[in-house]
Write an enzyme that holds these catalytic residues in place. Structure first.
Site, mmCIF file in Angstrom:
data_model
loop_
_atom_site.group_PDB
_atom_site.id
_atom_site.type_symbol
_atom_site.label_atom_id
_atom_site.label_comp_id
_atom_site.label_asym_id
_atom_site.label_seq_id
_atom_site.Cartn_x
_atom_site.Cartn_y
_atom_site.Cartn_z
ATOM 1 N N HIS A 248 0.816 -1.214 0.000
ATOM 2 C CA HIS A 248 0.000 0.000 0.000
ATOM 3 C C HIS A 248 0.855 1.272 0.000
ATOM 4 C CE1 HIS A 248 -0.307 -0.432 4.706
ATOM 5 N NE2 HIS A 248 0.932 -0.277 4.297
ATOM 6 N N ASN A 249 0.387 2.233 -0.785
ATOM 7 C CA ASN A 249 0.975 3.572 -0.885
ATOM 8 C C ASN A 249 2.361 3.600 -1.513
ATOM 9 O OD1 ASN A 249 -0.990 3.993 1.733
ATOM 10 N ND2 ASN A 249 -0.824 5.831 0.460
#
Length: 348
Positions: A248-249
């Site tokens: 994520h991210n």
């Protein structure tokens, strides 16, 4: 797999203008197959790009061989050499044309077994294959969804994108134009985030998205996790191999190469033209500078400047790694000498 192509098709497909290709030798037949230099038979086409294969070139039975300009070699009887600037690239361009013929995109339409929500918007030029599911308010451009593809609610898929069987694009995720998502890849899976509270692991909801720019490839069974907040992003032209994990991210720049079983932990930034070799890993919240190369089986625990070339666990400069490796080979004899000196001292 069988096919037959004329020399005219070959000349038009190798990328260079027909007039710029230098032809030496003579072959008037059709091309019945593609093969390596060592395995090629009469009627086959092959290519030569490295002096490592010079002997294979000299002994090859291929009827047509794509070679680099400036190469001095005489063709065999009934053999044609096509000299171009970049044989490997020309061969790839030719294979692309052949691929279009062998595996043509299906005609636009929605298979009767597909499930499309009434509020989804489907381009009239799209193909939605068998058992695919398009959820509410999703948008699919002039793309090809082969079979059993799931497009989540409010997700968007750009034009000229191909999604292989059992591919998944999660809710609200955005897939750019000209992407190629291979079989079983999952875009927008839940990011891995937990907080410990009272001895328990509490899940952190991941309410961001994944976005890919144009001409991104994602290999089979690779996963790209949705962001905790904001987006996980893969920029233009980046190519991801099979079995790669992107957390994520993560932010990945343009024209990067991520090789099989590599992984990037959450919130790390990978700048343009970075190469992650097989089974390499990047720890979370790091930055890897542009044009860096991470060697196979490496673990990166600190941020790297641009143009870094590292390998090992923990990853260090390639030069240092091989120096240490070479010195470590001398350790057994060094200890033998140390023990001999120690014994001599003890005797005295």
């Amino acid at each position: 797999m069988s096919f037959s192509y004329s020399l005219e098709f070959i000349l038009e497909g190798i990328g260079d203008s027909v007039e710029s290709v230098e032809k030496t030798g003579d072959y008037a037949g059709s091309i019945e197959g593609f093969a390596s230099l060592s395995e090629a038979r009469e009627g086959d086409l092959s290519f030569f790009y490295s002096n490592r294969y010079k002997k294979d070139l000299e002994e090859s039975h291929a009827s047509v061989i794509i070679v680099p300009k400036g190469l001095t070699i005489e063709p065999k009887p009934a053999q044609l050499l096509l000299a171009v600037e970049n044989p490997s690239l020309s061969f790839a361009m030719l294979c692309r044309e052949v691929e279009f013929n062998l595996m043509p995109r299906p005609k636009p339409g929605i298979h009767p077994s597909a499930v499309v929500h009434p509020t989804a918007v489907i381009s009239p030029h799209a193909y939605i294959g068998p058992l695919s599911v398009i959820e509410a308010e999703a948008e699919v451009g002039a793309a090809t969804l082969v079979s059993q593809v799931t497009i989540g609610r409010n997700a968007r898929v750009g034009d000229d994108t191909l999604i292989g069987a059992q591919g998944v694009v999660g809710a609200y995720c955005i897939i750019g134009n000209g992407n190629r998502l291979s079989e079983g890849c999952v875009i927008g899976s839940d990011g891995y985030g937990y907080l410990q509270s009272d001895g328990k692991h509490e899940r952190i909801p991941q309410i961001g998205i994944v976005e890919t720019a144009s001409h991104v490839d994602i290999g089979a069974n690779s996963t790209v996790d949705r962001a905790r907040l904001g987006r996980t992003f893969i920029d233009e032209g980046t190519k991801v191999d099979n079995l790669v994990q992107i957390a994520h991210n993560v932010q990945i720049g343009k024209h990067c190469l991520l090789i099989a079983q590599s992984g990037i932990a959450g919130s790390s930034q990978i700048k343009d033209h970075v190469i992650l070799a097989a089974k390499s890993g990047i720890a979370g919240h790091l930055s890897v500078g542009a044009n860096s190369i991470i060697g196979p089986l490496s673990g990166v625990y600190n941020s790297l400047e641009a143009n870094s070339n590292v390998i090992g666990v923990p990853a260090v400069s390639k030069l240092l790694y091989w120096r240490v490796t070479a010195l470590s080979q001398k350790l057994p004899k060094l200890f033998e000498r140390f023990n001999a000196i120690e014994s001599l001292i003890n005797k005295n």
